[in-house]
Motif scaffolding. Sequence first.
Motif, PDB file in Angstrom:
ATOM      1  N   MET A   1       0.847  -1.185   0.000  1.00  0.00           N
ATOM      2  CA  MET A   1       0.000   0.000   0.000  1.00  0.00           C
ATOM      3  C   MET A   1       0.888   1.244   0.000  1.00  0.00           C
ATOM      4  O   MET A   1       1.905   1.274   0.672  1.00  0.00           O
ATOM      5  N   ASN A   2       0.445   2.227  -0.746  1.00  0.00           N
ATOM      6  CA  ASN A   2       1.238   3.444  -0.789  1.00  0.00           C
ATOM      7  C   ASN A   2       0.824   4.399   0.334  1.00  0.00           C
ATOM      8  O   ASN A   2      -0.111   4.140   1.091  1.00  0.00           O
ATOM      9  N   GLN A   5      -2.826   5.778   0.173  1.00  0.00           N
ATOM     10  CA  GLN A   5      -3.819   4.776   0.563  1.00  0.00           C
ATOM     11  C   GLN A   5      -3.822   4.593   2.077  1.00  0.00           C
ATOM     12  O   GLN A   5      -4.886   4.530   2.694  1.00  0.00           O
ATOM     13  N   ARG A  57      -9.525   0.147  -0.590  1.00  0.00           N
ATOM     14  CA  ARG A  57      -8.414  -0.746  -0.961  1.00  0.00           C
ATOM     15  C   ARG A  57      -8.590  -1.289  -2.363  1.00  0.00           C
ATOM     16  O   ARG A  57      -7.636  -1.380  -3.131  1.00  0.00           O
ATOM     17  N   ARG A  58      -9.827  -1.653  -2.709  1.00  0.00           N
ATOM     18  CA  ARG A  58     -10.058  -2.211  -4.037  1.00  0.00           C
ATOM     19  C   ARG A  58      -9.864  -1.152  -5.121  1.00  0.00           C
ATOM     20  O   ARG A  58      -9.216  -1.401  -6.126  1.00  0.00           O
ATOM     21  N   GLY A  61      -6.212  -0.133  -5.158  1.00  0.00           N
ATOM     22  CA  GLY A  61      -5.379  -1.271  -5.520  1.00  0.00           C
ATOM     23  C   GLY A  61      -5.342  -1.485  -7.027  1.00  0.00           C
ATOM     24  O   GLY A  61      -4.335  -1.906  -7.585  1.00  0.00           O
ATOM     25  N   LYS A  62      -6.452  -1.186  -7.711  1.00  0.00           N
ATOM     26  CA  LYS A  62      -6.509  -1.337  -9.157  1.00  0.00           C
ATOM     27  C   LYS A  62      -5.675  -0.262  -9.865  1.00  0.00           C
ATOM     28  O   LYS A  62      -5.191  -0.477 -10.958  1.00  0.00           O
ATOM     29  N   SER A  64      -2.864   1.032  -8.729  1.00  0.00           N
ATOM     30  CA  SER A  64      -1.431   0.966  -8.442  1.00  0.00           C
ATOM     31  C   SER A  64      -0.710   0.074  -9.410  1.00  0.00           C
ATOM     32  O   SER A  64      -1.140  -0.867  -9.889  1.00  0.00           O
TER      33      SER A  64
END
Length: 64
Positions: A1-2, A5, A57-58, A61-62, A64
């Motif tokens: 995770m950045n 996020q 997160r979803r 996450g897509k 990144s």
Amino acid sequence: MNVFQNALLSVVWLFTLIMCTDLWTDPAVGASTSLAERAGMTGLFVSTAVIAHLIIRRILGKNS
């Protein structure tokens, strides 16, 4: 995770913590609501935060 996020998820959980604390410590709310009602509202706040956490997160996450 950045970092972005992590910051966004931290804000979600911090807001949830503040809302739950306010619910349990506000004398006006405490006088007018029962223990079961406050526990139910706490559950609602936490479940909403969990759903927001998973959605964030979803989505992030897509990207990144």
